[in-house]
Design a protein around this motif. Structure first.
Motif, mmCIF file in Angstrom:
data_model
loop_
_atom_site.group_PDB
_atom_site.id
_atom_site.type_symbol
_atom_site.label_atom_id
_atom_site.label_comp_id
_atom_site.label_asym_id
_atom_site.label_seq_id
_atom_site.Cartn_x
_atom_site.Cartn_y
_atom_site.Cartn_z
ATOM 1 N N SER A 58 13.070 29.592 18.158
ATOM 2 C CA SER A 58 13.289 30.942 18.666
ATOM 3 C C SER A 58 14.011 30.840 20.005
ATOM 4 O O SER A 58 13.742 29.934 20.789
ATOM 5 N N THR A 59 14.929 31.769 20.253
ATOM 6 C CA THR A 59 15.717 31.704 21.477
ATOM 7 C C THR A 59 15.700 33.026 22.217
ATOM 8 O O THR A 59 15.457 34.079 21.640
ATOM 9 N N CYS A 60 15.991 32.927 23.502
ATOM 10 C CA CYS A 60 16.145 34.101 24.354
ATOM 11 C C CYS A 60 17.428 33.902 25.154
ATOM 12 O O CYS A 60 17.585 32.889 25.840
ATOM 13 N N ASN A 61 18.361 34.838 25.018
ATOM 14 C CA ASN A 61 19.602 34.805 25.790
ATOM 15 C C ASN A 61 19.522 35.898 26.842
ATOM 16 O O ASN A 61 19.209 37.041 26.533
ATOM 17 N N LEU A 62 19.809 35.525 28.064
ATOM 18 C CA LEU A 62 19.610 36.415 29.191
ATOM 19 C C LEU A 62 20.819 36.341 30.114
ATOM 20 O O LEU A 62 21.295 35.257 30.436
#
Length: 134
Positions: A45-49
């Motif tokens: 799972s990834t989070c791009n910020l």
């Protein structure tokens, strides 16, 4: 919507906390330009910020502050209720942003950590850490 009923969902700005090596836990919520969280059940799972860096060459707000491996936590608020969305570690962080005000980072969950660590699932240490209910 069904049977003439309408469900209203009100999301407010997400809250993002990063535990840095040098400054401790910081709240970067006010500087968020864009955020996306991708949940995977069988993969990383990834989070791009994207953060506003207030950058003028070397003196950008986040230049040199965030590092690969810093812990990150993302909450979304919906109708006054906090929903934790993502917890992981920073995976991709620019070392220095010179030409832009945007500061883009990527984080991965614990499955992403496990891709980069050698471990034996049959070892006593792994059995105790990952496969027992303590």
């Amino acid at each position: 919507m069904s049977n003439g009923q309408t469900t209203l969902v009100a999301y407010t700005k997400p809250r993002v906390y990063i535990q840095t090596m040098s400054m401790g836990i910081i709240n970067v919520s006010d500087d968020i330009i864009n955020i996306s969280v991708s949940h995977q059940t069988d993969a990383v799972s990834t989070c791009n910020l994207t953060l506003l860096n207030y950058s003028n060459a070397i003196s950008g707000k986040y230049n040199g502050l965030l590092h690969v491996g810093d812990k990150i936590h993302v909450d979304y608020l919906m109708n006054g209720t906090v929903f934790p969305q993502f917890t992981g570690r920073l995976f991709s962080v620019p070392l220095l942003n010179l030409n832009t005000e945007n500061y883009s980072i990527t984080a991965q969950d614990c499955i992403g950590d496990m891709q980069w660590k050698w471990w034996c699932p049959y070892s006593t240490e792994a059995q105790e850490k990952y496969f027992t209910d303590n």
